[in-house]
Each structure stands twice: as C-alpha cells, then as structure tokens.
Design a protein around this motif. Structure first.
Motif, PDB file in Angstrom:
ATOM      1  N   GLU A 168     -28.727  30.500  12.656  1.00 57.77           N
ATOM      2  CA  GLU A 168     -27.999  29.276  12.993  1.00 57.77           C
ATOM      3  C   GLU A 168     -26.779  29.104  12.101  1.00 57.77           C
ATOM      4  O   GLU A 168     -25.686  28.774  12.567  1.00 57.77           O
ATOM      5  CB  GLU A 168     -28.942  28.069  12.850  1.00 57.77           C
ATOM      6  CG  GLU A 168     -28.296  26.748  13.254  1.00 57.77           C
ATOM      7  CD  GLU A 168     -29.260  25.571  13.127  1.00 57.77           C
ATOM      8  OE1 GLU A 168     -28.842  24.433  13.430  1.00 57.77           O
ATOM      9  OE2 GLU A 168     -30.427  25.798  12.738  1.00 57.77           O
ATOM     10  N   ALA A 169     -26.964  29.322  10.775  1.00 60.77           N
ATOM     11  CA  ALA A 169     -25.841  29.211   9.845  1.00 60.77           C
ATOM     12  C   ALA A 169     -24.767  30.254  10.165  1.00 60.77           C
ATOM     13  O   ALA A 169     -23.562  29.962  10.115  1.00 60.77           O
ATOM     14  CB  ALA A 169     -26.327  29.384   8.414  1.00 60.77           C
ATOM     15  N   GLU A 170     -25.195  31.445  10.513  1.00 56.53           N
ATOM     16  CA  GLU A 170     -24.246  32.490  10.863  1.00 56.53           C
ATOM     17  C   GLU A 170     -23.470  32.121  12.133  1.00 56.53           C
ATOM     18  O   GLU A 170     -22.260  32.386  12.233  1.00 56.53           O
ATOM     19  CB  GLU A 170     -24.987  33.814  11.072  1.00 56.53           C
ATOM     20  CG  GLU A 170     -24.094  35.009  11.312  1.00 56.53           C
ATOM     21  CD  GLU A 170     -23.268  35.381  10.100  1.00 56.53           C
ATOM     22  OE1 GLU A 170     -22.235  36.051  10.286  1.00 56.53           O
ATOM     23  OE2 GLU A 170     -23.657  34.998   8.980  1.00 56.53           O
ATOM     24  N   ALA A 205     -16.812  28.400  13.290  1.00 59.14           N
ATOM     25  CA  ALA A 205     -15.735  27.843  12.468  1.00 59.14           C
ATOM     26  C   ALA A 205     -14.598  28.855  12.295  1.00 59.14           C
ATOM     27  O   ALA A 205     -13.415  28.501  12.341  1.00 59.14           O
ATOM     28  CB  ALA A 205     -16.300  27.434  11.103  1.00 59.14           C
ATOM     29  N   ILE A 206     -14.981  30.130  12.105  1.00 53.29           N
ATOM     30  CA  ILE A 206     -13.958  31.164  11.949  1.00 53.29           C
ATOM     31  C   ILE A 206     -13.125  31.303  13.225  1.00 53.29           C
ATOM     32  O   ILE A 206     -11.889  31.378  13.181  1.00 53.29           O
ATOM     33  CB  ILE A 206     -14.623  32.509  11.575  1.00 53.29           C
ATOM     34  CG1 ILE A 206     -15.201  32.434  10.165  1.00 53.29           C
ATOM     35  CG2 ILE A 206     -13.618  33.651  11.677  1.00 53.29           C
ATOM     36  CD1 ILE A 206     -16.003  33.659   9.777  1.00 53.29           C
ATOM     37  N   LYS A 238     -22.805  29.023  13.180  1.00 54.01           N
ATOM     38  CA  LYS A 238     -21.835  27.983  12.817  1.00 54.01           C
ATOM     39  C   LYS A 238     -20.644  28.590  12.085  1.00 54.01           C
ATOM     40  O   LYS A 238     -19.492  28.190  12.301  1.00 54.01           O
ATOM     41  CB  LYS A 238     -22.515  26.926  11.957  1.00 54.01           C
ATOM     42  CG  LYS A 238     -23.547  26.088  12.713  1.00 54.01           C
ATOM     43  CD  LYS A 238     -24.169  25.042  11.805  1.00 54.01           C
ATOM     44  CE  LYS A 238     -25.179  24.176  12.560  1.00 54.01           C
ATOM     45  NZ  LYS A 238     -25.811  23.149  11.688  1.00 54.01           N
ATOM     46  N   ARG A 239     -20.927  29.537  11.205  1.00 59.50           N
ATOM     47  CA  ARG A 239     -19.851  30.190  10.457  1.00 59.50           C
ATOM     48  C   ARG A 239     -18.905  30.924  11.407  1.00 59.50           C
ATOM     49  O   ARG A 239     -17.673  30.814  11.283  1.00 59.50           O
ATOM     50  CB  ARG A 239     -20.456  31.164   9.451  1.00 59.50           C
ATOM     51  CG  ARG A 239     -19.445  31.997   8.684  1.00 59.50           C
ATOM     52  CD  ARG A 239     -20.142  32.832   7.621  1.00 59.50           C
ATOM     53  NE  ARG A 239     -19.234  33.758   7.004  1.00 59.50           N
ATOM     54  CZ  ARG A 239     -18.974  34.990   7.434  1.00 59.50           C
ATOM     55  NH1 ARG A 239     -19.613  35.427   8.517  1.00 59.50           N
ATOM     56  NH2 ARG A 239     -18.126  35.770   6.814  1.00 59.50           N
ATOM     57  N   GLN A 240     -19.468  31.665  12.348  1.00 57.70           N
ATOM     58  CA  GLN A 240     -18.628  32.383  13.307  1.00 57.70           C
ATOM     59  C   GLN A 240     -17.813  31.422  14.169  1.00 57.70           C
ATOM     60  O   GLN A 240     -16.647  31.685  14.473  1.00 57.70           O
ATOM     61  CB  GLN A 240     -19.515  33.277  14.191  1.00 57.70           C
ATOM     62  CG  GLN A 240     -20.133  34.462  13.467  1.00 57.70           C
ATOM     63  CD  GLN A 240     -19.100  35.463  13.006  1.00 57.70           C
ATOM     64  OE1 GLN A 240     -18.019  35.566  13.576  1.00 57.70           O
ATOM     65  NE2 GLN A 240     -19.423  36.194  11.954  1.00 57.70           N
ATOM     66  N   GLN A 269     -12.686  29.018  15.543  1.00 56.03           N
ATOM     67  CA  GLN A 269     -11.865  27.824  15.727  1.00 56.03           C
ATOM     68  C   GLN A 269     -10.624  27.875  14.836  1.00 56.03           C
ATOM     69  O   GLN A 269      -9.507  27.575  15.276  1.00 56.03           O
ATOM     70  CB  GLN A 269     -12.693  26.573  15.413  1.00 56.03           C
ATOM     71  CG  GLN A 269     -11.937  25.273  15.650  1.00 56.03           C
ATOM     72  CD  GLN A 269     -12.796  24.049  15.393  1.00 56.03           C
ATOM     73  OE1 GLN A 269     -13.971  24.179  15.019  1.00 56.03           O
ATOM     74  NE2 GLN A 269     -12.240  22.876  15.572  1.00 56.03           N
TER      75      GLN A 269
END
Length: 311
Positions: free
Chosen positions: A192-194, A200-201, A196-198, A203
């Motif tokens: 899940e964190a990965e 954000a990247i 969200k990170r992807q 975006q």
C-alpha cells in the motif's frame, strides 16, 4: 526270479521318478531361490524350471525380487531449534542381489525400517523447523542417498523415500498462523505504501511535465509576440522613411494619407472601448474628407505609376 526282477525294475523306476521330482524346481516370476549344498550357499535359481541335486542341494531362502513398500511408523523428532514434530513416511525398496539379501542381514525389512527411522531423526534433527516444513524434497533426497548407500552391501536398492506427514504441536501451529498473518499484513502495508509512493511520483511527474509544457507555450507565445512587434516596428520605420522622403520631395498627399490613417485608427479605438458607450467629439469633417481625398489621389498615382512601368 522273473517276478522279483520285474519288481526291482519298477522300484528303480519309481525311485528315479521321485528323485527327478525332488530335483525339479519351478521358480515363479518375481522370485529367486538360493540353493545350499550341505548348508553352504552354492547358486541362485532364477524364475522358470530349474534342476538341483536331491538330498545334496536344498532350497535355502526364497527372496522376492519385486519392489516392496514399507511404512515408516510415526515418530517424534526434535528439530535444530528445539521444536517437537511428529513424522511418518514410506520406503520403496527392491532386492537386486538375492544371495546378499539372504545372507548379509538376518531380517532385511526390519533392518531397512530401523535404518530409515534412525536417519529420519538425524536428517530432520539437523534442520530448523522452517526448513523441515519447506524443504521436504531435500529431506527425501538426503534420506534416499544415506539409506541407499547403507543398504548396498545387503543387495537392496532403495527406490524412493517419501515423508508423508509432518505434524507440529497445536500451540506451535497457532503461533505459526499468527506469524503468517502478521507477515501478510506487513506485506500488505508495504504494498500500500509503495502504491501511494508511486502515485505521488506519477502525480509530481505529471505536474512537472505540465509546467514544462506551459513554460514552452509561454516561451513560444512570447517569441511570436516579439516577432510581431518586430515586424510592426519595421513597418512603422518603413512608413516613417517613406513619409520623410515624401516631405523632402514636397509631396503633401502622402502626409495627408499618414495623418488620415492615424486619425481613423484613433477613432476606431475610441469607438470600440468597453468603458465608453456614447462619445461626443467635435470632428472637422472637411479635414477628414480632404485627407480621404488625398488618399484617393495618392492611390491613383501609385496605380498609374505601376501601369507605366509595365508598359
């Protein structure tokens, strides 16, 4: 005497038949018999019809040459990390040398069973519980290798050794279940964190590209605007130069044209302004008409000059 001789012949024939019957051995398929002479191994009888010497040779051991299956009884094993587990299995073996199987070991099946049971404890006792549960193929291979080498002097080939069931204690199973659940939750959180990170990247990358495109658009617009101003300035300079030449030659019609153009342009801007609805201005109609007349005369002269040049 004749009757006595005949009887003797019959007796001899009868003894011969009995001896032949005793010397003939029919060996079934999948079996081999060992032959002993005065208690010592002499030869091995293969499947089919065989002849031995009665009273001298006797059948010793009847060995099955077919593949046999033996169950390894369930036993408790302590792993390297002191976990108690219960294990059972199965052994597939086949006799390849009847003489050695008959005379090298007293009870062949019991020997194989005890040997396998002992090596199960040795192999699995040298591994951690996680390895025991996840590397069953490796355990089977190690057991097969060790037991097969040990039974080779007995004339036996170990075909396969399979661990059927590994049963940890109930409390250990529950602890393993909790551990697996925690591990799954951990992996889910990481994924899940990965994600969200992807996101954000992606975006940020999209915003970056949008900003670059916007800047390039503004740059292109500024370049176009500057080019337009440059062309307008060049046209103004050309018009001024033309006007200066006309003034130097004493041509007032060009001056009237230039003034009339500027005058009309100024009136157009005043008329189209959004903050002006009604405009009252004194207009010198005669001056405007005169300027327009000058424009007409100038246009005629230009046209006439073009026609004369073509002629």
């Amino acid at each position: 005497m004749i009757i006595t001789f005949t009887s003797f012949v019959y007796i001899l024939l009868g003894l011969a038949v009995v001896l032949i019957w005793m010397g003939v051995q029919a060996i079934p398929q999948g079996k081999q018999y060992t032959v002993e002479r005065f208690g010592k191994y002499r030869t091995t009888l293969k499947p089919g019809l065989n002849i031995i010497y009665p009273f001298i040779d006797t059948v010793g051991k009847k060995i099955s040459m077919m593949e046999e299956v033996m169950d390894i009884p369930a036993q408790e094993v302590i792993t390297k990390d002191n976990a108690m587990i219960r294990v059972d299995g199965v052994v597939f073996s086949q006799v390849i040398d009847a003489a050695r199987a008959a005379y090298q070991v007293k009870d062949l099946q019991l020997a194989i069973l005890n040997l396998t049971t002992t090596n199960v404890r040795s192999v699995m006792g040298s591994m951690d519980l996680d390895e025991v549960l996840s590397k069953r193929e490796d355990i089977n291979y190690q057991l097969l290798k060790v037991v097969d080498n040990a039974t080779d002097p007995w004339g036996v080939k170990i075909i396969r050794i399979e661990i059927k069931d590994i049963s940890p204690p109930k409390d250990l199973v529950e602890a393993m279940g909790r551990q697996m659940k925690a591990e799954r939750e951990k992996r889910a959180s990481i994924l899940e964190a990965e994600g969200k990170r992807q996101a954000a990247i992606l975006q940020a990358e999209g915003e970056k590209q949008a900003a670059i495109l916007e800047a390039e658009g503004k740059k292109e617009a500024a370049y176009r605007e500057a080019e337009a101003r440059e062309r307008l300035a060049a046209a103004e300079a050309k018009a001024t130069e033309f006007l200066s030449d006309a003034l130097a030659k004493g041509d007032t019609q060009a001056v009237n044209y230039f003034i009339a153009q500027k005058y009309i342009s100024a009136l157009e801007k005043i008329g189209t302004a959004e903050n002006q609805k009604i405009v009252f201005m004194p207009l010198d109609s005669s001056g405007v008409i005169g300027a327009l007349g000058g424009i007409g005369e100038l246009t005629k002269e230009v046209l006439q000059g073009s026609i004369l040049k073509k002629k």
